[in-house]
Design an enzyme around this catalytic site. Structure first.
Site, PDB file in Angstrom:
ATOM      1  N   HIS A  74       0.781  -1.211   0.028  1.00 46.59           N
ATOM      2  CA  HIS A  74      -0.025   0.042  -0.123  1.00 46.59           C
ATOM      3  C   HIS A  74       0.783   1.219  -0.012  1.00 46.59           C
ATOM      4  CE1 HIS A  74      -3.928  -2.025   0.782  1.00 46.59           C
ATOM      5  NE2 HIS A  74      -2.975  -2.892   1.394  1.00 46.59           N
ATOM      6  N   ASN A 147     -10.216  -2.944   2.470  1.00 46.17           N
ATOM      7  CA  ASN A 147      -9.973  -2.906   1.066  1.00 46.17           C
ATOM      8  C   ASN A 147     -11.285  -2.757   0.345  1.00 46.17           C
ATOM      9  OD1 ASN A 147      -7.115  -3.313   1.031  1.00 46.17           O
ATOM     10  ND2 ASN A 147      -7.445  -5.502   1.073  1.00 46.17           N
ATOM     11  N   HIS A 338      -3.624   1.161  11.988  1.00 47.78           N
ATOM     12  CA  HIS A 338      -3.551  -0.166  12.961  1.00 47.78           C
ATOM     13  C   HIS A 338      -4.941  -0.766  13.182  1.00 47.78           C
ATOM     14  CE1 HIS A 338      -2.192  -2.955  15.770  1.00 47.78           C
ATOM     15  NE2 HIS A 338      -1.812  -1.985  16.655  1.00 47.78           N
ATOM     16  N   TYR A 361       0.796  -4.160  12.318  1.00 48.09           N
ATOM     17  CA  TYR A 361       0.630  -2.715  11.850  1.00 48.09           C
ATOM     18  C   TYR A 361       1.275  -1.585  12.921  1.00 48.09           C
ATOM     19  CZ  TYR A 361      -2.647  -3.772   8.215  1.00 48.09           C
ATOM     20  OH  TYR A 361      -3.259  -4.265   7.213  1.00 48.09           O
TER      21      TYR A 361
HETATM   22 FE1  HDD Z   1      -2.614  -4.738   5.484  1.00 46.92          FE
HETATM   23  C1  HDD Z   1      -1.103  -1.692   5.212  1.00 46.92           C
HETATM   24  C2  HDD Z   1      -5.374  -3.454   4.272  1.00 46.92           C
HETATM   25  C3  HDD Z   1      -4.073  -7.884   5.538  1.00 46.92           C
HETATM   26  C4  HDD Z   1       0.142  -5.848   7.108  1.00 46.92           C
HETATM   27  N1  HDD Z   1      -3.205  -2.846   4.933  1.00 46.92           N
HETATM   28  C5  HDD Z   1      -2.491  -1.659   4.885  1.00 46.92           C
HETATM   29  C6  HDD Z   1      -3.392  -0.805   4.254  1.00 46.92           C
HETATM   30  C7  HDD Z   1      -4.669  -1.292   3.888  1.00 46.92           C
HETATM   31  C8  HDD Z   1      -4.476  -2.670   4.475  1.00 46.92           C
HETATM   32  C9  HDD Z   1      -5.764  -0.658   3.407  1.00 46.92           C
HETATM   33  C10 HDD Z   1      -2.846   0.544   3.995  1.00 46.92           C
HETATM   34  C11 HDD Z   1      -2.986   1.525   5.230  1.00 46.92           C
HETATM   35  C12 HDD Z   1      -2.818   2.985   4.746  1.00 46.92           C
HETATM   36  O1  HDD Z   1      -3.330   3.445   4.029  1.00 46.92           O
HETATM   37  O2  HDD Z   1      -1.636   3.350   5.412  1.00 46.92           O
HETATM   38  N2  HDD Z   1      -4.275  -5.515   4.960  1.00 46.92           N
HETATM   39  C13 HDD Z   1      -5.445  -4.908   4.740  1.00 46.92           C
HETATM   40  C14 HDD Z   1      -6.545  -5.904   4.435  1.00 46.92           C
HETATM   41  C15 HDD Z   1      -6.303  -6.913   4.641  1.00 46.92           C
HETATM   42  C16 HDD Z   1      -4.564  -6.907   5.094  1.00 46.92           C
HETATM   43  C17 HDD Z   1      -7.916  -5.374   4.187  1.00 46.92           C
HETATM   44  C18 HDD Z   1      -7.020  -8.263   4.887  1.00 46.92           C
HETATM   45  C19 HDD Z   1      -8.139  -8.304   5.045  1.00 46.92           C
HETATM   46  N3  HDD Z   1      -2.018  -6.708   6.318  1.00 46.92           N
HETATM   47  C20 HDD Z   1      -2.813  -7.562   5.943  1.00 46.92           C
HETATM   48  C21 HDD Z   1      -2.031  -8.919   6.872  1.00 46.92           C
HETATM   49  C22 HDD Z   1      -0.784  -8.215   7.361  1.00 46.92           C
HETATM   50  C23 HDD Z   1      -0.901  -6.930   6.805  1.00 46.92           C
HETATM   51  C24 HDD Z   1      -2.585 -10.421   6.918  1.00 46.92           C
HETATM   52  C25 HDD Z   1       0.187  -9.005   8.156  1.00 46.92           C
HETATM   53  C26 HDD Z   1       0.452  -9.779   8.684  1.00 46.92           C
HETATM   54  N4  HDD Z   1      -0.645  -4.024   6.001  1.00 46.92           N
HETATM   55  C27 HDD Z   1       0.205  -4.652   6.629  1.00 46.92           C
HETATM   56  C28 HDD Z   1       1.550  -3.636   6.980  1.00 46.92           C
HETATM   57  C29 HDD Z   1       1.011  -2.240   6.595  1.00 46.92           C
HETATM   58  C30 HDD Z   1      -0.565  -2.659   5.704  1.00 46.92           C
HETATM   59  C31 HDD Z   1       2.624  -4.397   6.599  1.00 46.92           C
HETATM   60  C32 HDD Z   1       2.008  -1.677   5.348  1.00 46.92           C
HETATM   61  C33 HDD Z   1       1.968  -0.419   5.954  1.00 46.92           C
HETATM   62  C34 HDD Z   1       1.410  -0.210   7.046  1.00 46.92           C
HETATM   63  O3  HDD Z   1       0.576  -1.346   7.387  1.00 46.92           O
HETATM   64  O4  HDD Z   1       0.956   0.766   7.825  1.00 46.92           O
HETATM   65  O5  HDD Z   1       1.520  -3.671   8.529  1.00 46.92           O
END
Ligand code: HDD
Length: 696
Positions: A74, A147, A338, A361
């Protein structure tokens, strides 16, 4: 001119600026005023730069440290401020304060994003879109990090790093950027059948939204509402856009990625700047705790939806985005979402994907935002008061007086446990009895990976299915490994034999012999055919003109469309003014060469023999019309303008008998008004994806 003279001239140039009371003078980080930031301190005008120039060193050092690590997924996004307004009190289900009273407004910040590409990648790639909302409630920040698809690729968060490694650019070449059409992604998915349902969404037009303002959002997981007295209700969250759900077509999306890589970001920004504030309705599907096992699938499995026909979506409020950020980095880049940021009244379930996210997060912000104090950054700061004993660390902004431990008597016992004597507004975890072995085993209730993939396929209109097949053919066609292609095609054989056969055919492979339909069920709520909204507000319409255009027709068309809320731009070979057939001046908004049909929703060409002749001879204008047609966009051709359809090489059947039912609104003279009316209702339909000779 001597050095001094040139410097004086420059200073005179800047004098007005310096003297202006609204502009503060330039200083160092320490507040020391600086009179020249254009010339480094040097020994003689042609001599070496001096190390003692603290302003130069400070400026360059700060610049060297301007970038922070981009989000691991993202990374590319756009954000905006607004508010959420509750329709009614939901106190029967949750003690969440922001849902506690009709009309209660809560400020929000929303960030939309793509997933795969880096910060500088294009907006219109085929990808999932993030839809993350931070509610600044009176009882603390609540983040709904969703999402635009209601399901996910994997069921357990422990698989997330594998999935992300597979979908991101390949590790040797760092290609492709912003695309899932490559071997590692399809290798992973073909070996991970739980991704099949999500792949159906990813190959559908939902993955190329026309606008962030025109896509749904989903909380994905099953969450829990909790009342003051500890009663739980299972809940799924849905955002529904007021403008309806609309997509690009694939060829259009690819061209737009070059013509305007900021396509979705610009669209959001411009709509808010011009006062067309995007709006979504928040809805919930509520499931009593006792019904948790009443479905043929597990509510803890994030690869499943609850079909809306089974549990209707109940609207509970609306969100309006009405303000753009002032500084992209400070706000949109530094916002830290988060999933574990919940408020009293909202709790988790044991969905293993959600549980893992609740760790990830917070952890990721520590590296991305450089330490544990990122919640003090203005965009992340809650409106609710913050009291705790967290201290020190990189970037600490607060001067904490007094004691820093609990319990204490020297600090008057503060901060004390909230709600020691009961009372509202205190977070209390839902009390759930858990009884189980400590094992690395997934429940058998997570095993069915095909029924809902088939449900999605069954629910699509014919043209939506065609686009899905084309998308699979494109993506798998980019895969080099025949074994991966075959495995994926075989996998699709568990969804639908026809789907598998068509994809196999497009790849020149054999269809799987063991095909079966994964389900006979249908959910009409899944088709974009059923997600349109009335009106054409904010749709972009290009009106092509040249010297000799019928000015009255142009004005009438422009006025009518503007009355309906559309954004109309008049395009001609050059900017400025063109003379209408009757000598009236027509103001041009944009030169054709700076535009492209992919940046508009519809195209109109007014009549005027001389003008149409000019447009027919202009390859850019001809291409504009041809491309709009082949992308299924509404076209209005008034008077002589229908000749452009010949020049654009459109199929003879279409040119001979243009049908309004196909979004082709053609007519002359006295019927111009009817043509405009038909054009408006054609724009309302958005696209006409079953025209002969269209790009898929
Ligand atoms: Fe995630 C970012 C949505 C599964 C780990 N995720 C992130 C963002 C969105 C989502 C919209 C961007 C937030 C922003 O605008 O800053 N993610 C989802 C959805 C998931 C999902 C809807 C499943 C239902 N994500 C998911 C899993 C993991 C992560 C299973 C880790 C185990 N996601 C992250 C992250 C991010 C992230 C690595 C990257 C940057 C951030 O968090 O701030 O922690």
């Amino acid at each position: 001119m001597t050095t001094d003279e040139s410097r004086d001239a420059k200073n005179r140039q800047l004098d007005g600026f310096r003297a202006h009371p609204e502009h503060s003078a330039l200083t160092t980080d320490q507040g020391v005023r600086i009179d020249d930031t254009d010339n480094a301190l040097r020994a003689g005008t042609r001599g070496p730069t001096l190390l003692e120039d603290f302003h130069n060193r400070e400026k360059i050092t700060h610049f060297d440290h301007e970038r922070i690590p981009e989000r691991v997924v993202h990374a590319r996004g756009a954000g905006a401020y607004g508010y959420f307004e509750a329709y009614e009190s939901l106190a029967e289900y949750t003690c969440a304060d922001f849902l506690g009273e009709a009309g209660r407004r809560t400020p929000v910040f929303v960030r939309f994003s793509t997933v795969q590409g880096p910060r500088g990648s294009a907006d219109t790639v085929r990808d999932v879109r993030g839809f993350a909302t931070k509610f600044y409630t009176r009882e603390g920040n609540y983040d709904l990090v969703g999402n635009n698809f209601p399901v996910f690729f994997v069921q357990d968060a422990v698989k997330f790093p594998d999935f992300v490694h597979a979908v991101k650019m390949e590790p040797d070449s760092e290609m492709p950027t912003g695309a899932s059409a490559h071997d590692t992604f399809w290798d992973f998915c073909s070996l991970q059948p739980e991704s099949t349902h999500m792949l159906m969404w990813l190959m559908s037009d939902r993955a190329i939204p026309r606008s962030y303002r025109m896509m749904q959002g989903f909380g994905v997981h099953t969450f829990r509402f909790v009342t003051d007295d500890g009663r739980g209700t299972l809940v799924k969250f849905h955002w529904r856009p007021k403008l309806g759900v609309h997509s690009l077509v694939w060829d259009e999306a690819q061209i737009a990625a070059g013509r305007d890589p900021d396509f979705n970001r610009r669209d959001l920004w411009e709509a808010i700047e011009s006062g067309d504030h995007p709006e979504w309705e928040l809805g919930v599907q509520l499931v009593p705790e006792g019904d948790e096992h009443a479905f043929g699938f597990d509510l803890l499995d994030a690869t499943k939806i609850i079909p809306e026909e089974q549990v209707p979506v109940r609207p509970i409020g609306r969100m309006v985005l009405d303000r753009n950020p002032q500084n992209f980095f400070a706000e949109t880049e530094q916002v830290a979402f988060h999933t574990a940021n919940v408020v009293p009244g909202i709790d988790f379930t044991n969905d293993p994907l959600l549980q893992g996210r609740n760790f990830s997060y917070l952890d990721t912000q520590l590296i991305r935002l450089g330490g544990p104090n990122f919640s003090q950054i203005p965009i992340n700061r809650p409106l609710a008061e913050v009291h705790h004993n967290h201290r020190d660390g990189y970037g600490q902004q607060v001067i904490h007086p007094g004691t820093n431990y609990f319990p204490n008597s020297l600090g008057g016992g503060c901060p004390a446990h909230a709600g020691a004597g009961g009372g509202a507004g205190v977070f209390r975890h839902y009390q759930e009895r858990i009884d189980g072995e400590k094992i690395r085993v997934r429940s058998a209730s997570f095993d069915d990976h095909y029924s809902q993939a088939a449900l999605f396929w069954n629910s699509m209109a014919d043209w939506e299915r065609r686009h899905i097949v084309e998308a699979f053919r494109f993506e798998l066609g980019k895969v080099e490994s025949a074994a991966v292609q075959q495995r994926m095609v075989d996998n699709l054989g568990n969804v639908d034999p026809e789907l598998a056969a068509q994809v196999a055919d497009g790849l020149g492979m054999t269809a799987p012999t063991q095909s079966r339909r994964g389900s006979e069920e249908v959910s009409p709520a899944l088709s974009q055919e059923n997600l349109r909204a009335p009106g054409i507000c904010t749709r972009k319409v290009a009106v092509l003109v040249a010297e000799g255009t019928d000015a009255a027709q142009t004005d009438a068309m422009r006025e009518r469309l503007a009355d309906e809320g559309a954004v109309v731009e008049v395009l001609a070979e050059k900017g400025g003014i063109v003379g209408g057939a009757d000598g009236t001046a027509i103001e041009v908004d944009r030169a054709l060469r700076t535009a492209a049909s992919v940046l508009y929703d519809a195209v109109a060409v007014p009549g005027g023999a001389e003008a149409v002749e000019t447009l027919e001879a202009d390859p850019a204008a001809v291409r504009f019309v041809a491309e709009a047609y082949r992308h299924g966009k509404p076209l209005a051709m008034l008077g002589e303008a229908s000749r452009l359809m010949h020049a654009a090489g459109l199929p003879v059947t279409v040119v001979d008998d243009p049908a309004p039912s196909q979004g082709l609104c053609v007519g002359a003279g006295e019927v111009a008004d009817r043509v405009t009316r038909e054009f408006v209702s054609a724009i309302e339909q958005h696209r006409f994806p079953v025209r002969p000779g269209m790009f898929g």
